[in-house]
Design an enzyme around this catalytic site. Structure first.
Site: not given
Length: 259
Positions: A66, A112, A115, A135
């Site tokens: 991200a 992300g 994900e 993360e």
């Protein structure tokens, strides 16, 4: 909607979606997530779309994470809203789609990005791909379903190991632990995804949707058996069921209409 960060093309009932931010390693910023939400909605509402192939531009990254700068000064409430909105509009929207999404992972799939790939129904990776959830190195945890979907795919122990260490795994290791379905060369990545979707296109669309709904109900802690029973019953009301039975009896290929 005119996309600035995506390239979207519909060809032979397959929607090809490329995250087109190669210089930023296809990182997910707000605008890209908004565009993804729109193209997912388009896929769900368009009868001509029988499946989606999602990939990243270039050969370095599927999605390398991200855009951290966009939320670096968020407070707790803003962070919670960021995750909630992402779940609803993109990640859960993919997983709950009635159309199969295949992630064609062409390089780094981190944070992300992984994900996003895990929200897809099938994952194929090129040999150079590396996958991970880093993360915790930022003092965060995965916020777009990573803790849940990784556990579903690889089991509790391996999921905790990967999340807590923030280690990346190679495509070969990812296939070994069940995180991805296939490892292929970079040149074969899209054609392998097409091969799978072309097989799916031969099957009854409403039955595919019913089966996917039943599987997702199970992994998300809903009444999977009850959903399966209900969806099984609904299939008997479709024209595709009658066509499938007729084709079987007549020893011919079925011509499903999605009705």
């Amino acid at each position: 909607m005119a996309y600035q960060n995506l390239v979207s093309t519909l060809k032979e009932n397959i929607l090809y979606v490329t995250i087109n931010r190669e210089k930023a390693l296809n990182a997910l910023n707000k605008d890209t997530l908004t565009e993804l939400a729109d193209v997912i909605e388009y896929a769900n509402e368009t009868v001509e779309v029988r499946g989606v192939i999602l990939t990243g531009a270039g050969e370095k990254a599927f999605v390398a994470g991200a855009d951290i700068k966009e939320f670096s000064d968020y407070n707790g409430k803003q962070g919670e809203e960021l995750a909630k909105r992402g779940h609803q509009q993109v990640f859960d929207a993919i997983e709950n789609s009635t159309k199969p999404f295949i992630a064609a992972i062409n390089g780094f799939a981190l944070g992300g990005g992984l994900e996003l790939a895990m929200a897809c129904h099938i994952r194929i990776a090129s040999e150079n791909a590396k996958l991970g959830l880093p993360e915790v190195t930022l003092g965060l945890i995965p916020g777009y379903g990573g803790t849940q979907r990784l556990t579903q795919l690889v089991g509790k122990g391996k999921a905790i190991e990967l999340i807590a260490t923030a280690n990346m795994v190679t495509a070969v290791e990812a296939e070994k632990i069940g995180l991805i379905n296939y490892v292929v060369s970079q040149s074969e990545l899209i054609s392998k995804a097409e091969e799978i979707l072309n097989l799916i296109k031969l099957r009854a669309p409403l039955a595919i949707a019913a089966a996917m709904k039943s599987v997702i109900a199970s992994v998300n802690g809903n009444d999977g058996y009850g959903t399966e029973i209900e969806e099984f019953g609904k299939c008997f009301e479709t024209e595709d069921f009658r066509e499938g039975v007729s084709a079987f009896v007549e020893k011919r290929k079925a011509n499903f209409k999605g009705a």
